[in-house]
Design a protein around this motif. Structure first.
Motif, mmCIF file in Angstrom:
data_model
loop_
_atom_site.group_PDB
_atom_site.id
_atom_site.type_symbol
_atom_site.label_atom_id
_atom_site.label_comp_id
_atom_site.label_asym_id
_atom_site.label_seq_id
_atom_site.Cartn_x
_atom_site.Cartn_y
_atom_site.Cartn_z
ATOM 1 N N ARG A 86 0.778 -0.915 0.119
ATOM 2 C CA ARG A 86 -0.222 -0.017 -0.065
ATOM 3 C C ARG A 86 0.206 1.113 0.544
ATOM 4 O O ARG A 86 0.177 2.255 -0.806
ATOM 5 C CB ARG A 86 -1.068 0.185 1.001
ATOM 6 N N ALA B 261 2.399 2.037 -3.234
ATOM 7 C CA ALA B 261 1.272 2.125 -4.568
ATOM 8 C C ALA B 261 0.864 3.667 -4.672
ATOM 9 O O ALA B 261 0.856 4.414 -5.224
ATOM 10 C CB ALA B 261 0.168 1.782 -4.111
ATOM 11 N N PRO C 189 1.452 5.024 -8.425
ATOM 12 C CA PRO C 189 -0.395 4.039 -8.141
ATOM 13 C C PRO C 189 -0.464 3.331 -9.673
ATOM 14 O O PRO C 189 -1.076 3.035 -10.101
ATOM 15 C CB PRO C 189 -0.601 5.831 -8.679
ATOM 16 N N HIS D 247 1.043 0.482 -10.782
ATOM 17 C CA HIS D 247 1.817 -0.666 -10.023
ATOM 18 C C HIS D 247 0.419 -1.226 -9.124
ATOM 19 O O HIS D 247 1.201 -2.567 -8.311
ATOM 20 C CB HIS D 247 2.599 -1.170 -9.773
ATOM 21 N N ALA D 248 -0.473 -0.382 -8.952
ATOM 22 C CA ALA D 248 -1.219 -0.321 -6.647
ATOM 23 C C ALA D 248 -1.506 -2.129 -7.290
ATOM 24 O O ALA D 248 -1.263 -2.548 -5.949
ATOM 25 C CB ALA D 248 -2.572 0.402 -7.197
ATOM 26 N N GLU E 151 -0.390 -5.538 -4.888
ATOM 27 C CA GLU E 151 -1.203 -5.934 -3.916
ATOM 28 C C GLU E 151 -0.816 -7.932 -4.780
ATOM 29 O O GLU E 151 -0.909 -9.032 -3.524
ATOM 30 C CB GLU E 151 -2.976 -5.128 -3.839
#
Length: 216
Positions: free
Chosen positions: A154, A157, A161, A163-164, A168
């Motif tokens: 998190r 990320a 962003p 590759h968020a 996860e």
């Protein structure tokens, strides 16, 4: 009696050993920070000044110079943040729930070796740790002791962003082989390796101030 251990390693092995040694965090700890260099320069400058001598600046000029220097240092702290006098021994001895002092380069190398032996749990775990270690080395995200794989994902990320979802998914693979006794697969490792390579190729977000993330 002749021993079978070579006195001098072959050139490729020697280069590998040298790179591993130079990337050890202990070398980074011994290097002065930008703040150390500025502070030393200020001290050296004041050391060259002499009050009461004909060739030296008047007292008022010294006071003004000191105020200007103090203001410049304060502005630098506001822009770049407080120098990261971190306890490297704490940050480098625990990484995602395990004591580990390896650099990102060493973790990637070990992950590739494990993958070559089809040891997917070790390969996946080492490669995910390589992502965490690399972002710490780049002062983007620092995983404090107790940080979980998803807590790190998190935090990363927020810096990357795009590759968020992959972060996860990689955290799921890490937890699977680390805590749930899943065997892992070549595809799982490929996912984590591809993510590592993609993030490593991206420039550091600005400003490059590390985000500290604890256990959550």
């Amino acid at each position: 009696m002749t021993l079978g251990v070579p006195v001098e390693p072959e050139a490729p092995d020697a280069r590998e050993l040298l790179l591993d040694e130079l990337t050890d965090p202990a070398y980074a700890e011994s290097q002065p920070t930008w703040f150390d260099l500025v502070a030393q320069s200020v001290i050296d400058w004041f050391g060259t000044l002499r009050l009461g001598e004909g060739g030296g600046p008047p007292a008022l000029a010294l006071v003004i110079g000191a105020i200007v220097l103090a203001a410049a240092i304060a502005a630098a702290l506001l822009v770049y943040g407080v120098p990261r006098w971190r306890n490297r021994s704490r940050l480098t001895t625990e990484l995602l729930g395990e004591r580990d002092r390896r650099t990102a380069r060493q973790l990637r190398r070990d992950a590739e070796r494990a993958a070559a032996s089809s040891d997917w749990p070790r390969a996946i775990a080492d490669r995910y740790r390589a992502i965490a270690r690399a972002l710490d080395e780049r002062t983007i995200v620092t995983a404090l002791p107790g940080t979980t794989a998803h807590g790190f994902a998190r935090a990363a990320a927020r810096q990357f962003p795009d590759h968020a979802g992959q972060l996860e998914a990689a955290a799921d693979r890490f937890d699977g082989v680390r805590y749930l006794d899943r065997p892992g697969t070549a595809d799982d490792y490929a996912l984590v390796r591809t993510l590592d390579e993609a993030i490593d190729a991206k420039p550091s977000p600005l400003p490059a101030v590390a985000e500290l993330v604890g256990a959550r």
